[in-house]
Write an enzyme that holds these catalytic residues in place. Structure first.
Site, mmCIF file in Angstrom:
data_model
loop_
_atom_site.group_PDB
_atom_site.id
_atom_site.type_symbol
_atom_site.label_atom_id
_atom_site.label_comp_id
_atom_site.label_asym_id
_atom_site.label_seq_id
_atom_site.Cartn_x
_atom_site.Cartn_y
_atom_site.Cartn_z
ATOM 1 N N GLY A 1 0.806 -1.218 0.000
ATOM 2 C CA GLY A 1 0.000 0.000 0.000
ATOM 3 C C GLY A 1 0.836 1.263 0.000
ATOM 4 O O GLY A 1 0.451 2.276 -0.602
ATOM 5 N N ASP A 2 1.982 1.231 0.658
ATOM 6 C CA ASP A 2 2.902 2.359 0.647
ATOM 7 C C ASP A 2 3.328 2.670 -0.786
ATOM 8 O O ASP A 2 3.331 3.834 -1.211
ATOM 9 C CB ASP A 2 4.113 2.039 1.526
ATOM 10 C CG ASP A 2 5.167 3.131 1.504
ATOM 11 O OD1 ASP A 2 4.835 4.283 1.841
ATOM 12 O OD2 ASP A 2 6.322 2.829 1.157
ATOM 13 N N ALA A 3 3.676 1.650 -1.530
ATOM 14 C CA ALA A 3 4.094 1.830 -2.919
ATOM 15 C C ALA A 3 2.930 2.307 -3.790
ATOM 16 O O ALA A 3 3.099 3.177 -4.645
ATOM 17 C CB ALA A 3 4.660 0.523 -3.469
#
Length: 135
Positions: free
Chosen positions: A26-28
């Protein structure tokens, strides 16, 4: 040949993925959306784009943006968000509180879960809500 841009994991498989792993993806996803949004919005210089990206993807900013979408989450999405918020993280950046970092991790876990389950339209919808009123 498998299309790695269109990964769709089953609900059963997603339940075996840790919240930290979902947040990692999700960060990416969030950073790619922010970078694309900034490019489309006219942030042309690399230095300007980098600074704007960092300002948006910081834990404090993510926590504030998470608050904007909480009221529209489905029951299932809220469950994934809670699971991410309760993830056992060992380090917190000095510029964020533990609560902000937990909210940011929860947001990233939700985005990772939505992305890996193939719900790209929902990711886009939530991203749009988070970015409302910007630029």
């Amino acid at each position: 040949m498998e299309n790695h841009f269109e990964i769709r994991m089953t609900t059963g498989r997603l339940q075996t993925v840790s919240s930290i792993a979902l947040a990692h993806v999700g960060d990416a996803v969030f950073e790619l959306l922010v970078r694309s949004w900034l490019c489309a919005g006219g942030k042309a210089t690399a230095k300007g784009m980098h600074r704007a990206t960092v300002a948006i993807v910081r834990a404090e900013s993510q926590a504030a943006r998470a608050e904007k979408i909480l009221p529209v989450l489905t029951e299932e999405e809220a469950g994934v968000f809670r699971r991410g918020r309760n993830a056992n993280v060992h380090t917190v950046p000095s510029h964020a509180s533990r609560a902000q970092y937990a909210e940011a991790t929860a947001l990233e876990a939700l985005l990772g879960w939505l992305y890996l389950s193939g719900q790209r339209d929902r990711v886009s919808e939530l991203f749009g809500l988070m970015m409302e009123g910007e630029i």
